[in-house]
Design an enzyme around this catalytic site. Structure first.
Site, PDB file in Angstrom:
ATOM      1  N   LYS A   1      19.129-100.765  41.664  1.00  0.00           N
ATOM      2  CA  LYS A   1      19.786-101.938  41.094  1.00  0.00           C
ATOM      3  C   LYS A   1      20.072-102.942  42.210  1.00  0.00           C
ATOM      4  O   LYS A   1      20.482-102.545  43.309  1.00  0.00           O
ATOM      5  CB  LYS A   1      21.093-101.503  40.412  1.00  0.00           C
TER       6      LYS A   1
ATOM      7  N   SER B   1      25.341-103.435  32.624  1.00  0.00           N
ATOM      8  CA  SER B   1      24.645-104.376  33.462  1.00  0.00           C
ATOM      9  C   SER B   1      23.404-103.814  34.165  1.00  0.00           C
ATOM     10  O   SER B   1      22.554-104.589  34.605  1.00  0.00           O
ATOM     11  CB  SER B   1      25.598-104.927  34.523  1.00  0.00           C
TER      12      SER B   1
ATOM     13  N   SER C   1      28.266 -99.597  32.801  1.00  0.00           N
ATOM     14  CA  SER C   1      27.014-100.262  33.186  1.00  0.00           C
ATOM     15  C   SER C   1      25.848 -99.344  33.547  1.00  0.00           C
ATOM     16  O   SER C   1      24.729 -99.821  33.682  1.00  0.00           O
ATOM     17  CB  SER C   1      27.269-101.220  34.350  1.00  0.00           C
TER      18      SER C   1
END
Lengths: 98, 504
Positions: free
Chosen positions: B81, B156, B180
């Site tokens: 990420k 996210s 997330s």
């Protein structure tokens, strides 16, 4: 409890947060933030007069280490990310009078 | 059916690599081919690093050939990420304000994966500064759910979830502040875990809300999750909230399904099974719990009475911490600086106004307001007290139960654009994951079925630092639900979606 922010409050908070909005954005944030703040008013339904706050879930203690010099990041590599740098320093707009 | 290499799991590939039946370079080319095939539609990555990945794979291959692999993850291609600092590789945090930022150091978790010999493919898309539940708040572009390209992957860590589901990475790392990792894992049909707060070092993780943030893996199955966790859970002197724990191998803690759950006490909070839950999701969750019961688990209703206040507490605490953490983006040391300004303060304000997206501004405003003079007690302190009540709810349930189970998300993947204009509706997507962060507990989402052809995730919540029990019960769920090879199923759905997209 109805919690409606005024445009003046939005501008004040924006100043504190080092943000600036166009007039239409001020109105949008006023409405959206008012709605969210209204929603979180629900917290007042709970009696917390005898409850301690939880700032952290793990018991925090000071972490000490020996005060010894250690290698740090290379200055050039760090300054390479700066929008403006000169002579080994970050360069910013003038901050003092005179 | 002959599977492509990118359709296999980490533990399967690890065996093939160690036995020299497959080379690390061959594996990388298989995954790279898949990325080239589907990335245009799915858009999992903000930055790809073909040169870095090829060099890493060649090094892995050299070590494998000479019989000196660094670990069981040697040569395994993974994605990170874009909130995780990677030395020399652009790290944007999904934000225009960091669009040119190249970190001079690695996050501790990234360093652990590099030392283990993994091959880093690139940086996955995310909601800006990890603020969002759909990946639509990315400062660059939205990611599409590979199961249905018209839907969101969740957020996210949306790009981290879609990459694993679509075969664009064997596993990824994400970060979880209010769900997330777990929510996008649920929406994309992969396994996602948020470890206990303090288990994985946050050094080099770009901060959103420091008392809630944790790094966690997204994987094809539970075995892979345990494998990756074994490398990233360790004490780190660079993070003063990192906890030193005595633990064995998570991988070795896995047990056959019946052995794992016999006599295990599973509490199902009635607050998680009611209002707002899609009937299709509820049905799949109930079915999976029945299967666990048949294996010998004791499944009973329990109560977390303050659940409905968690969202409100979170939307005070997380923005408050964010408003403070994001003060550092001032156009001085790194990132974007506005081109036109009058003086220093004006430079700060214009830099931030131009560099941040609307959701980030919303949260900075909310947090600044909640911490401002006259409001601190009413909002921030009040929320932190309610956080105590939420923690105590969990303590009470864990006095009686070994784990808590329920849906990860109240819905399956929703349509792109469906909730972007309504922040509160978007926030509700994390209603079952947020309490876990507030209490600092570990949580895992494991696929348990399908509703409307889309994956449904079952969430397990455990006692602090009891990741092993969570992994065991998730592993049993995976065996009991036996959904088949999710990579193959997802590829089929994606091929169908791509064809329809081309026609439409």
């Amino acid at each position: 409890m109805e919690h409606t922010l005024s445009l003046e409050e939005v501008r004040h908070v924006a100043r504190l947060a080092r943000l600036v909005f166009k007039p239409e954005e001020e109105e949008m944030f006023r409405q959206q933030l008012s709605r969210i703040l209204d929603h979180v008013q629900r917290l007042n339904e709970l009696d917390t007069s005898r409850v301690q706050p939880t700032f952290h879930v793990v018991p925090l203690k000071n972490v000490m280490r020996r005060d010894e010099t250690r290698p740090c990041l290379p200055r050039d590599e760090v300054l390479a990310n700066a929008p403006d740098a000169q002579g080994g320093f970050f360069r910013v707009p003038k901050i003092t009078e005179g | 059916m002959i599977l492509e290499l990118w359709q296999l799991t980490v533990h399967e590939l690890s065996q093939l690599l160690l036995r020299k039946e497959v080379s690390a370079t061959e594996l990388l080319e298989s995954v790279w081919g898949r990325i080239e095939e589907v990335e245009d539609q799915v858009k999992s990555y903000i930055t790809l690093d073909p040169e870095g990945a090829r060099a890493a794979a060649a090094e892995s291959q050299r070590l494998l050939e000479s019989g000196r692999p660094r670990s069981a993850l040697e040569g395994i291609p993974c994605g990170l990420k874009d909130v995780l600092s990677t030395k020399g590789l652009r790290t944007t945090c999904g934000s225009k304000i960091l669009s040119n930022y190249v970190p001079p150091y690695d996050a501790t978790a990234v360093q652990a994966l590099k030392e283990a010999g993994t091959v880093i493919l690139g940086k996955t898309n995310m909601d800006e500064f990890a603020m969002g539940s759909s990946c639509e708040n990315s400062g660059f572009f939205p990611t599409h759910n590979p199961w249905d390209l018209t839907r969101v992957p969740g957020g996210s860590s949306g790009g981290s979830a879609s990459a694993v589901a679509a075969g664009e990475a064997m596993f990824t790392l994400g970060s979880d502040t209010g769900g997330s990792v777990r929510q996008p894992a649920s929406l994309c049909g992969v396994v996602g875990m948020k470890p206990t707060y303090g288990a994985v070092s946050r050094y080099g993780l770009i901060a959103f809300a420091s008392s809630l943030d944790q790094i966690g893996p997204l994987t094809r199955d539970v075995t892979d999750c345990a494998m990756v966790l074994d490398f990233i859970v360790k004490h780190d002197p660079m993070d003063s909230t990192s906890v030193e724990i005595k633990r064995g191998s998570y991988l070795e803690a896995l047990r056959p399904a019946d052995e794992a759950v016999k006599g295990l006490k599973i509490g199902v909070p009635k607050e998680y099974m009611g209002k707002g839950l899609e009937p299709g999701v509820e049905a799949q969750v109930k079915k999976a719990l029945e299967l666990l019961q048949e294996l010998g688990a004791e499944v009973e209703e329990c109560s977390l009475p303050h659940s409905s206040y968690a969202l409100d507490a979170y939307y005070v605490i997380a923005p408050a911490e964010a408003s403070s953490n994001l003060a550092r983006y001032d156009g001085v040391r790194y990132g974007y600086r506005s081109k036109q300004y009058d003086d220093l303060i004006d430079m700060y304000r214009k830099t931030r106004a131009e560099g941040f997206g609307p959701e980030v501004k919303r949260r900075i405003m909310l947090g600044t307001y909640a911490l401002s003079a006259g409001y601190y007690d009413a909002y921030y302190l009040k929320a932190q007290k309610v956080r105590t009540l939420i923690r105590e709810d969990f303590d009470k349930v864990f006095a009686k139960f070994d784990v808590i189970a329920g849906p990860t998300s109240p819905t399956v993947a929703f349509k792109l654009g469906e909730k972007v204009d309504d922040p509160l509706a978007m926030y509700l997507s994390d209603i079952f994951t947020i309490p876990v962060n507030l209490a600092g507990l570990p949580g895992i989402s494991v696929p348990c079925g399908f509703s409307e052809g889309l994956p449904v995730g079952l969430q397990f919540i455990g006692k602090a630092f009891d990741e092993s029990t969570l992994l065991r019960v998730a592993y049993a769920t995976e065996q009991a639900c036996s959904l088949g090879n999710m990579a193959v199923l997802c590829a089929r759905a994606l091929a169908k979606g791509t064809k329809e997209g081309a026609r439409g």
